[in-house]
Design a protein around this motif. Structure first.
Motif, PDB file in Angstrom:
ATOM      1  N   LYS A 140       0.809  -1.220   0.000  1.00  0.00           N
ATOM      2  CA  LYS A 140       0.000   0.000   0.000  1.00  0.00           C
ATOM      3  C   LYS A 140       0.845   1.274   0.000  1.00  0.00           C
ATOM      4  O   LYS A 140       0.315   2.376   0.075  1.00  0.00           O
ATOM      5  CB  LYS A 140      -0.938   0.010   1.207  1.00  0.00           C
ATOM      6  N   ALA A 141       2.169   1.114  -0.087  1.00  0.00           N
ATOM      7  CA  ALA A 141       3.057   2.275  -0.008  1.00  0.00           C
ATOM      8  C   ALA A 141       3.038   3.110  -1.288  1.00  0.00           C
ATOM      9  O   ALA A 141       3.373   4.290  -1.267  1.00  0.00           O
ATOM     10  CB  ALA A 141       4.481   1.832   0.295  1.00  0.00           C
ATOM     11  N   LEU A 142       2.630   2.487  -2.403  1.00  0.00           N
ATOM     12  CA  LEU A 142       2.585   3.203  -3.678  1.00  0.00           C
ATOM     13  C   LEU A 142       1.140   3.510  -4.042  1.00  0.00           C
ATOM     14  O   LEU A 142       0.275   2.645  -3.976  1.00  0.00           O
ATOM     15  CB  LEU A 142       3.227   2.368  -4.791  1.00  0.00           C
ATOM     16  N   SER A 186       8.726   9.983  -9.193  1.00  0.00           N
ATOM     17  CA  SER A 186       7.779   8.878  -9.039  1.00  0.00           C
ATOM     18  C   SER A 186       8.555   7.565  -8.927  1.00  0.00           C
ATOM     19  O   SER A 186       9.767   7.523  -9.155  1.00  0.00           O
ATOM     20  CB  SER A 186       6.811   8.836 -10.222  1.00  0.00           C
ATOM     21  N   VAL A 187       7.852   6.488  -8.590  1.00  0.00           N
ATOM     22  CA  VAL A 187       8.496   5.189  -8.412  1.00  0.00           C
ATOM     23  C   VAL A 187       8.173   4.248  -9.578  1.00  0.00           C
ATOM     24  O   VAL A 187       9.061   3.693 -10.211  1.00  0.00           O
ATOM     25  CB  VAL A 187       8.064   4.545  -7.079  1.00  0.00           C
ATOM     26  N   ILE A 188       6.883   4.081  -9.849  1.00  0.00           N
ATOM     27  CA  ILE A 188       6.432   3.235 -10.958  1.00  0.00           C
ATOM     28  C   ILE A 188       5.605   4.088 -11.913  1.00  0.00           C
ATOM     29  O   ILE A 188       4.725   4.844 -11.490  1.00  0.00           O
ATOM     30  CB  ILE A 188       5.572   2.054 -10.455  1.00  0.00           C
ATOM     31  N   TRP A 248       5.587   7.086  -3.940  1.00  0.00           N
ATOM     32  CA  TRP A 248       5.804   6.449  -2.639  1.00  0.00           C
ATOM     33  C   TRP A 248       5.211   7.345  -1.558  1.00  0.00           C
ATOM     34  O   TRP A 248       5.717   8.448  -1.310  1.00  0.00           O
ATOM     35  CB  TRP A 248       7.296   6.240  -2.425  1.00  0.00           C
ATOM     36  N   VAL A 249       4.158   6.887  -0.948  1.00  0.00           N
ATOM     37  CA  VAL A 249       3.492   7.640   0.102  1.00  0.00           C
ATOM     38  C   VAL A 249       4.051   7.201   1.443  1.00  0.00           C
ATOM     39  O   VAL A 249       3.759   6.108   1.939  1.00  0.00           O
ATOM     40  CB  VAL A 249       1.953   7.426   0.060  1.00  0.00           C
TER      41      VAL A 249
END
Length: 205
Positions: free
Chosen positions: A93-95, A119-121, A202-203
Motif C-alpha cells: 500500500k506504499a505506492l 515517481s516510483v512506478i 511512494w506515500v
C-alpha cells in the motif's frame, strides 16, 4: 561463471478482467475529454505538436472519472505484482497513483526521450494501437557511461541491446520504474494511437 547484473525489468500484461469493456468505455470518454479540454488543447499545441495530452490540464483523471477510477483499481493489482518482482522493500500500500492522463497521437506525432522524475512506478494502458503505429521504446540507463564501447549486433540478445521497443496491443498494460528513459517514436498509422499514462508515488507515513 557469468553474472547478469543490474537488470531493468519492464512488466507487460493484460488487465485481469474484461479489458475489451474498459477499452470501449475509454474510447468514448477519450473523445469527450479531448473535445471539452480547451486548456489541454492549447497546452498540447505548444508542448505536444500534432497530438493531444491532458498532462498539462487534467493529470488526475482517476479522481475525475469513474471509468478512469475503475482502471486505477485494475492497475493497482498489477503494480503490487510488479513491486514484488522488483523485490522492493515496501508494503503493497506504499505506492499510490498520483497522476493519470490521456494521450492521443495522430499520424506523425511522437514523444521524445524522457523519464518521470520523483515517481516510483510509471506506465501506460493502451486503448487504441492501430497497425503501423509506434510502440514504446526504452533506452539502456547505463548508455551515457558506455565510453569507447562498440555497438551491439542487431541480433544481440535482449539483455545486451541498447534500445528495445515494445509493441503493445489495445488492452495491454506496461509498467516500468520511473527513472527508465523511454520515448514513443513517430506514429506512422493514419489512425490515432490512444493511451492512458500514469505515475505511482511512494506515500511515506
Amino acid at each position: 561463471m557469468n553474472h547478469i547484473l543490474f537488470a531493468s525489468l519492464v512488466y507487460q500484461s493484460r488487465l485481469n478482467s474484461r479489458p475489451a469493456k474498459i477499452v470501449s468505455e475509454l474510447l468514448i470518454e477519450a473523445e469527450q475529454i479531448k473535445n471539452a479540454d480547451k486548456k489541454g488543447l492549447s497546452w498540447s499545441k505548444k508542448n505536444y505538436p500534432g497530438g493531444y495530452t491532458s498532462y498539462g490540464s487534467m493529470d488526475q483523471l482517476h479522481q475525475l472519472s469513474s471509468t478512469f477510477e475503475k482502471l486505477r483499481k485494475e492497475i493497482d493489482g498489477h503494480v503490487v505484482q510488479f513491486v514484488s518482482q522488483l523485490e522492493m522493500d515496501i508494503s503493497s500500500k506504499a505506492l499510490q497513483m498520483n497522476s493519470c492522463w490521456l494521450n492521443i497521437m495522430p499520424k506523425g506525432t511522437s514523444h521524445s526521450l524522457h523519464l518521470h522524475p520523483l515517481s516510483v512506478i510509471s506506465g501506460s494502458f493502451y486503448v487504441e494501437v492501430p497497425e503501423n503505429s509506434s510502440g514504446i521504446k526504452f533506452e539502456d540507463p547505463r548508455l551515457m557511461n558506455f565510453m569507447a564501447s562498440p555497438p551491439r549486433k542487431k541480433t544481440a540478445r535482449l539483455q545486451n541491446q541498447n534500445f528495445f521497443e515494445i509493441k503493445p496491443s489495445a488492452g495491454d498494460l506496461i509498467l516500468f520504474e520511473s527513472w527508465m528513459k523511454h520515448e514513443v517514436p513517430r506514429n506512422k498509422s493514419n489512425k490515432n494511437r490512444i493511451s492512458i499514462s500514469f505515475n505511482y508515488d511512494w506515500v511515506k507515513k
